[in-house]
Design an enzyme around this catalytic site. Structure first.
Site, PDB file in Angstrom:
ATOM      1  N   THR A  16      20.273  -9.918  50.449  1.00 29.23           N
ATOM      2  CA  THR A  16      19.323  -8.649  50.287  1.00 29.23           C
ATOM      3  C   THR A  16      19.253  -7.855  51.341  1.00 29.23           C
ATOM      4  OG1 THR A  16      17.275  -9.718  50.929  1.00 29.23           O
ATOM      5  CG2 THR A  16      18.100 -10.365  48.736  1.00 29.23           C
ATOM      6  N   GLY A  17      18.742  -6.491  50.791  1.00 31.74           N
ATOM      7  CA  GLY A  17      18.707  -5.370  51.816  1.00 31.74           C
ATOM      8  C   GLY A  17      20.120  -5.216  52.529  1.00 31.74           C
ATOM      9  N   ALA A  18      21.190  -5.223  51.787  1.00 27.17           N
ATOM     10  CA  ALA A  18      22.705  -5.101  52.191  1.00 27.17           C
ATOM     11  C   ALA A  18      23.199  -3.846  52.171  1.00 27.17           C
ATOM     12  CB  ALA A  18      23.543  -6.172  51.131  1.00 27.17           C
ATOM     13  N   SER A  19      22.213  -2.967  51.886  1.00 27.67           N
ATOM     14  CA  SER A  19      22.819  -1.362  51.885  1.00 27.67           C
ATOM     15  C   SER A  19      22.978  -0.823  53.084  1.00 27.67           C
ATOM     16  CB  SER A  19      22.154  -0.532  51.035  1.00 27.67           C
ATOM     17  OG  SER A  19      20.819  -0.354  51.165  1.00 27.67           O
ATOM     18  N   SER A  20      22.163  -1.185  54.274  1.00 24.18           N
ATOM     19  CA  SER A  20      22.256  -0.663  55.479  1.00 24.18           C
ATOM     20  C   SER A  20      21.967  -1.637  56.619  1.00 24.18           C
ATOM     21  CB  SER A  20      21.107   0.489  55.594  1.00 24.18           C
ATOM     22  OG  SER A  20      20.044  -0.063  55.268  1.00 24.18           O
ATOM     23  N   GLY A  21      21.877  -1.456  57.785  1.00 25.22           N
ATOM     24  CA  GLY A  21      21.398  -2.306  58.845  1.00 25.22           C
ATOM     25  C   GLY A  21      21.800  -3.537  59.107  1.00 25.22           C
ATOM     26  N   GLY A  23      21.604  -6.205  57.009  1.00 30.50           N
ATOM     27  CA  GLY A  23      22.196  -6.681  55.844  1.00 30.50           C
ATOM     28  C   GLY A  23      23.635  -6.135  55.541  1.00 30.50           C
ATOM     29  N   SER A 146      11.172 -11.745  62.707  1.00 28.39           N
ATOM     30  CA  SER A 146      11.071 -10.564  63.901  1.00 28.39           C
ATOM     31  C   SER A 146      10.252 -11.219  65.011  1.00 28.39           C
ATOM     32  CB  SER A 146      10.224  -9.273  63.333  1.00 28.39           C
ATOM     33  OG  SER A 146      10.057  -8.589  64.413  1.00 28.39           O
ATOM     34  N   TYR A 159       3.832  -4.312  59.250  1.00 29.34           N
ATOM     35  CA  TYR A 159       4.911  -4.766  59.655  1.00 29.34           C
ATOM     36  C   TYR A 159       4.786  -6.107  60.151  1.00 29.34           C
ATOM     37  CZ  TYR A 159       9.829  -5.614  60.457  1.00 29.34           C
ATOM     38  OH  TYR A 159      11.222  -6.269  60.695  1.00 29.34           O
TER      39      TYR A 159
END
Length: 339
Positions: A16-21, A23, A146, A159
């Site tokens: 998940t969250g694979a469109s940037s960073g 991921g 984190s 966060y």
């Protein structure tokens, strides 16, 4: 049932969250190592571009556009993985949302949104993954936490709170699955400051643009830690010695750390100027410009982490390292005057 994890080249991995960073870096590296991937994020256009690149490189890829804060979308990720590849072997809960600003500045609705994505998204992903992996005979769940789950930082209170919650969730889930002998490994990844678009994507209430404080590490290191955990049972993996040092200092000398953050914590998280891309800013509720693993900070990002490599040692050596660190922390606490 004992945990038995497949080599990466034999795995189907949900990210998940694979469109940037982190991921995106993980998806690229997983394909490079021969895995099939199911990449999920809100930005369908960016996902399709990523998928096209991965397929050109010979990758097997399925795309799911959705928001992990939506339970139905998380269920759909699993459904598409099953329809496309017959299931999955590892599930990586990486999607996250963030804010910069004081606890008082950030509206309560934005606090809730951060928890909806970071905590409840991880919870729902973990539940869906555990249900499938039980029927599959085991596998791995990897939650991206984190160092701020160990020690909160000023200007990132919401966060930090979500990452504390993710750590508790991960620990509880691991114990329950171990008790049930489910054959499922549960790992928490704890990155330090990573050179991703994280500060640009965060909603910002400060009077200057946000940045990540040095030292920064390359997202390829987080990808390496995640994929190591897909194939090797570990409780947690820190990425970056700088983050581990911050965590230890925060636990050994919490009041001193408080004071240091009060004095310089805001300044080290602010840019003197902001050359970043405005199209990337503030993806708290809606997807913004995606498709890159790196941020726009013009700083050197470290491409190696001796701390990460040490944690990849066999159990005996890793246990000695953990015992040594634990002993240092314990002695330091014992020597600290009680207030």
């Amino acid at each position: 049932m004992a945990v038995s994890l497949k080599p990466i080249a034999e795995q189907i991995i949900v990210i998940t969250g694979a469109s940037s960073g982190n991921g995106l870096a993980t998806a690229r590296e997983a394909v490079r190592r021969g895995a099939a991937v199911v990449i999920a994020a809100r930005n369908e256009e960016a996902l399709e571009r990523v998928a096209a690149d991965l397929r050109t490189a010979g990758g097997r890829v399925a795309v799911v556009a959705g928001d992990v804060a939506n339970e139905a979308d998380v269920e759909r990720i699993a459904d598409i993985a099953i329809e496309t590849f017959g299931g999955f072997d590892s599930w990586v809960n990486n999607a996250a949302a963030a804010t910069y600003g004081t606890v008082e500045q950030v509206p309560v609705a934005d606090h809730r949104r951060a928890f909806d994505v970071n905590y409840f998204g991880t919870l729902q992903g973990s539940l869906v993954a555990a249900r499938h992996l039980r029927t599959r005979g085991g596998g791995a769940i990897i939650n991206v936490g984190s160092i701020l789950g160990d020690r909160a930082i000023i200007q990132q209170g919401p966060y930090s709170a979500t990452k504390h919650a993710v750590q508790a969730l991960t620990d509880a889930l691991r114990m329950e699955l171990e008790r049930d002998r489910a054959g499922i490994s549960v790992t928490l990844i704890k990155p330090g400051a990573i050179d991703t678009p994280y500060p640009e994507h965060a909603r910002n209430f400060m009077d200057k643009a946000p940045r990540l404080p040095p030292p920064l590490y390359d997202p390829s290191l987080v990808a390496d830690a995640i994929l190591f955990a897909c194939a090797n049972q570990r409780r947690e993996l820190y990425v970056g010695g700088g983050g581990v040092l911050s965590s230890l200092v925060g636990q050994i000398a919490p009041r001193l750390t408080d004071f240091a953050m009060e004095v310089i914590g805001t300044r080290i998280q602010q840019k003197p100027s902001d050359p970043g891309d405005p199209a990337r800013r503030d993806n708290l509720y809606e997807a913004r410009s995606d498709g890159t693993s790196h941020g726009s900070q013009k700083v050197h990002a470290r491409s190696t982490s001796l701390m990460l490599e040490a944690q990849k040692l066999p159990w005996a050596a890793g246990g000695l390292v953990a015992l040594g660190v634990g002993a240092i922390v314990g002695l330091s606490r014992a020597a600290t005057p009680k207030r």
